[in-house]
Design an enzyme around this catalytic site. Structure first.
Site, mmCIF file in Angstrom:
data_model
loop_
_atom_site.group_PDB
_atom_site.id
_atom_site.type_symbol
_atom_site.label_atom_id
_atom_site.label_comp_id
_atom_site.label_asym_id
_atom_site.label_seq_id
_atom_site.Cartn_x
_atom_site.Cartn_y
_atom_site.Cartn_z
ATOM 1 N N LEU A 129 0.852 -1.190 0.000
ATOM 2 C CA LEU A 129 0.000 0.000 0.000
ATOM 3 C C LEU A 129 0.891 1.244 0.000
ATOM 4 O O LEU A 129 1.169 1.837 1.041
ATOM 5 C CB LEU A 129 -0.929 0.016 1.229
ATOM 6 N N GLU A 135 1.142 4.122 -2.867
ATOM 7 C CA GLU A 135 0.859 4.660 -4.193
ATOM 8 C C GLU A 135 2.002 5.502 -4.742
ATOM 9 O O GLU A 135 2.332 5.432 -5.934
ATOM 10 C CB GLU A 135 -0.432 5.493 -4.168
ATOM 11 N N GLN A 183 -6.802 1.294 -6.604
ATOM 12 C CA GLN A 183 -7.913 0.489 -6.116
ATOM 13 C C GLN A 183 -9.213 1.285 -6.220
ATOM 14 O O GLN A 183 -10.245 0.766 -6.646
ATOM 15 C CB GLN A 183 -7.646 0.056 -4.683
ATOM 16 N N ASP A 224 -10.064 7.667 -5.576
ATOM 17 C CA ASP A 224 -9.885 8.516 -4.393
ATOM 18 C C ASP A 224 -8.498 8.373 -3.786
ATOM 19 O O ASP A 224 -7.951 9.313 -3.208
ATOM 20 C CB ASP A 224 -10.924 8.158 -3.329
ATOM 21 N N PHE A 225 -7.905 7.163 -3.904
ATOM 22 C CA PHE A 225 -6.630 6.887 -3.244
ATOM 23 C C PHE A 225 -5.444 7.500 -3.974
ATOM 24 O O PHE A 225 -4.308 7.438 -3.494
ATOM 25 C CB PHE A 225 -6.419 5.382 -3.108
ATOM 26 N N HIS A 232 -14.790 6.736 -1.540
ATOM 27 C CA HIS A 232 -14.741 5.758 -2.627
ATOM 28 C C HIS A 232 -15.623 6.187 -3.798
ATOM 29 O O HIS A 232 -15.950 5.364 -4.649
ATOM 30 C CB HIS A 232 -15.207 4.379 -2.138
#
Length: 687
Positions: A424, A426, A448, A451-452, A493
């Site tokens: 995890l 990015e 994923q 938003d991330f 999300h």
């Protein structure tokens, strides 16, 4: 200071001395030029030269180095001509970045140097990507990336070391610990005894050395390089040193206790090495003087050339043309449009015509009925078959197939080297994708959820987007962005964040609404040498279907799609907005509605927008994103500026509320732009 020459010859020791002395003499010259106003800024590495020189001398010339501000010795040891470096430092167009960057914020692929950005930490992830390329090609090479002790506090440091450890990458992380990050001392930066302790937390070996001992640095890096290649593992080297000048000349050194300068003056890397060379009878005082004189003459000649560079010639066209790497015509890749008319420029900015498209597909001319998600999977699979150098990366995309199952089955077909689960992190993974691109690979990263992407924002907008403009390096990276609301997923999300990136020159932003476009645009994005953000609406994955050619084909990036032609109003939209517009038109047959699907948000198809305005004179810009700062504002402003004479009413926008996306379905339905579409259409018709 003890120097152990081991099996080095006298010639090698003299070479090290010249390599060490040259950046010091150049720096002293630069300080004079700075005071004379001939260069505007300088980050001094005086006192730290042994690290950059020792590291570079220990590597092969085709092994990448990612240096920082104070690593002039990297550039000189890689034989970059001083006169061109001087042009770079002046901001002259004949420098390495055409005047677009300053000091050491540039790279050069010919010399295997990747330029830093001011954010420092993000380049650590790039080193991971370069090393991954070496590993995939089974090349016995390492990558060296520099960090200051202050940079070890950044999240990028954690991410890059973790990825390198998990993926067993041959990266040498070199920390120049000079005691101060600008003015912040180490006791305010971290509390471990040594930064080598940080390596242990990632399962990485490390060592702390005297960074002012040229032979110690060289010997350590030589040994570490051998270790990294033989074991295919990363390593951390902390170099204790001190900078004798300020962070940059304007910052001064008042924050540093005076006694430290006295202590470190005794540890000067050049003076101590000179003493050793004299005591070992490698050089005499006369031969040292001769070397000094030769280097002085070299510097003077190079400065004369550097300061006689041609003055900057400002050319707006050249500036804009260098934002993106040129896209190959792709003559061998079929182009395809399904169920629409293709806009063609008639040659006049004031008129336009439409014609039925030509279908160019491989025989047999077969199509399949696919959902949007199936079309994306098909385009991705065919791209993997087409490009052996395409690497997929993302959280849970391997055996699990990703949270939306788009890559399900890919590991069995293409293997885990090419379909890679990531930690995890990015930022490090986007950096690694850029590193892969430096080595000629293509990569696709699956967020994923869109938003991330905030966790990798710096890598996208400052590294990927700017690298071609800065030093001509392409970034063949696609970031897939599952996006949008309507599925009851709440504030973290469901965001529509495409407008964040449309503002950034150097990126391309794609947002398909049909399965055929999703496949063709994804293939085009993967073939594009520029970074592409590929938005995929989650609510459309399994709710929208259509005919999709079975062949491998591209849909051109930057071209809008005329969904239907009408006379009363034009709805300009994209993504979920296209579905809403089509549903509204079907439910209101008495209104002749023209619908334009932008498909690409950066760059926009302004000619298609102009044509839509001309057809009806009344324009509604519809998007799911929130109203303020959404792309609808940009489209409306452009129409007002360029198509005012064709308008019969103001351009109206229909967008979602200026609130976060709520979780409750009733609240979410009220949030979405669709809830206000009818009233906006009526307002436009009644104007």
């Amino acid at each position: 200071m003890h120097f152990d020459s081991k099996d080095l010859t006298h010639d090698q020791l003299v070479h090290f001395y010249k390599s060490l002395l040259l950046p010091r003499m150049i720096e002293e010259k630069m300080l004079v030029l700075l005071r004379q106003g001939k260069i505007s800024k300088w980050f001094s590495g005086i006192g730290q030269e042994a690290i950059a020189v020792g590291v570079t001398q220990a590597l092969e010339e085709d092994e990448w180095i990612l240096p920082l501000h104070r690593n002039l010795g990297v550039f000189t040891s890689r034989h970059m001509p001083l006169h061109k470096l001087l042009m770079q430092w002046q901001g002259n167009q004949s420098g390495y970045s055409k005047g677009r960057e300053r000091s050491f914020h540039f790279g050069n692929a010919q010399h295997h140097i990747c330029g830093m950005i001011s954010h420092l930490g993000p380049q650590l992830g790039i080193a991971d990507g370069i090393a991954l390329a070496h590993k995939l090609r089974k090349e016995n090479k390492v990558v060296v990336v520099f960090s200051g002790e202050g940079g070890t506090s950044e999240g990028d440091f954690h991410e890059a070391l973790n990825v390198a450890a998990v993926w067993d990458l041959p990266v040498i992380f070199v920390i120049e610990n000079n005691g101060y990050a600008l003015s912040t001392p180490v006791h305010e930066q971290y509390r471990c005894e040594s930064l080598v302790e940080k390596a242990k937390g990632y399962g990485i070996d490390g060592v702390k050395i005297d960074g002012n001992n040229i032979l110690g640095v060289y010997d350590t890096i030589k040994g570490v390089r051998k270790y990294c290649i033989e074991n295919q593992k990363p390593y951390l080297v902390e170099c204790a040193t001190f900078r004798m000048r300020g962070h940059e000349e304007a910052s001064g050194t008042k924050y540093v206790p005076a006694y430290l300068f006295e202590v470190w003056e005794m540890k000067d890397p050049i003076k101590n090495f000179e003493k050793f060379l004299l005591s070992a009878a490698v050089l005499t005082k006369e031969s040292m003087d001769a070397i000094y004189q030769d280097l002085k003459e070299y510097i003077d000649v190079e400065c004369t050339i550097g300061f006689n560079a041609k003055p900057t010639q400002v050319n707006t066209h050249h500036e804009e043309a260098d934002v993106y790497a040129k896209v190959n015509a792709g003559e061998n890749i079929p182009k395809h449009e399904v169920g629409s008319k293709k806009y063609e420029n008639s040659g006049s900015r004031e008129s336009a015509s439409y014609s039925e498209p030509k279908i160019f597909v491989q025989k047999p001319n077969s199509v399949s009925h696919h959902r949007l998600i199936d079309a994306i999977k098909d385009g991705l699979r065919q791209s993997m078959q087409q490009h052996d150098d395409l690497i997929l990366m993302g959280q849970d995309i391997a055996e699990y197939g990703g949270v939306f199952k788009i890559t399900e089955g890919f590991v069995a077909e293409f293997g885990k080297e090419r379909v890679r689960n990531t930690p995890l992190c990015e930022s490090a993974i986007i950096g690694a994708a850029l590193g892969l691109s430096l080595q000629g690979f293509k990569s696709m990263i699956e967020m994923q959820f869109a938003d991330f992407v905030t966790m990798g924002f710096t890598q996208i907008v400052n590294n990927l987007a700017k690298i071609h403009y800065r030093w001509g390096q392409s970034a063949n990276v696609v970031i897939r962005m599952p996006t949008g609301a309507g599925v009851g997923a709440g504030p973290f999300h469901s965001q529509s964040n495409e407008a964040w990136f449309v503002h950034t020159p150097g990126l391309k932003v794609v947002y398909p609404s049909t399965p055929a476009d999703a496949k063709g645009l994804l293939i085009a994005a993967i073939n594009d040498p520029n970074p592409v953000l590929f938005f995929e609406h989650k609510a459309l994955y399994r709710s929208v279907s259509g005919d999709v050619p079975d062949a491998y084909y591209e849909t051109e990036i930057g071209k809008a799609r005329l969904v239907r032609s009408g006379d009363d109003i034009s709805i300009i939209t994209y993504g979920q907005g296209v579905i809403w517009a089509e549903e509204y038109a079907a439910g209101h047959p008495g209104i002749s509605i023209d619908i334009l699907d932008l498909r690409t948000l950066l760059p926009l198809d302004y000619e298609a927008i102009r044509a839509a305005v001309t057809r009806t004179g009344r324009v509604l810009v519809l998007h799911e994103d929130t109203l303020t700062g959404g792309i609808g504002g940009e489209v409306a402003a452009w129409i007002g500026e360029h198509c005012f004479e064709s308008l019969d009413a103001p351009v109206l926008r229909c967008a979602s509320l200026d609130t976060p996306v709520p979780f409750n379905i009733d609240l979410e339905n009220n949030f979405l732009a669709k809830a206000r579409l009818q009233e906006t259409v009526e307002k436009l018709l009644n104007y």
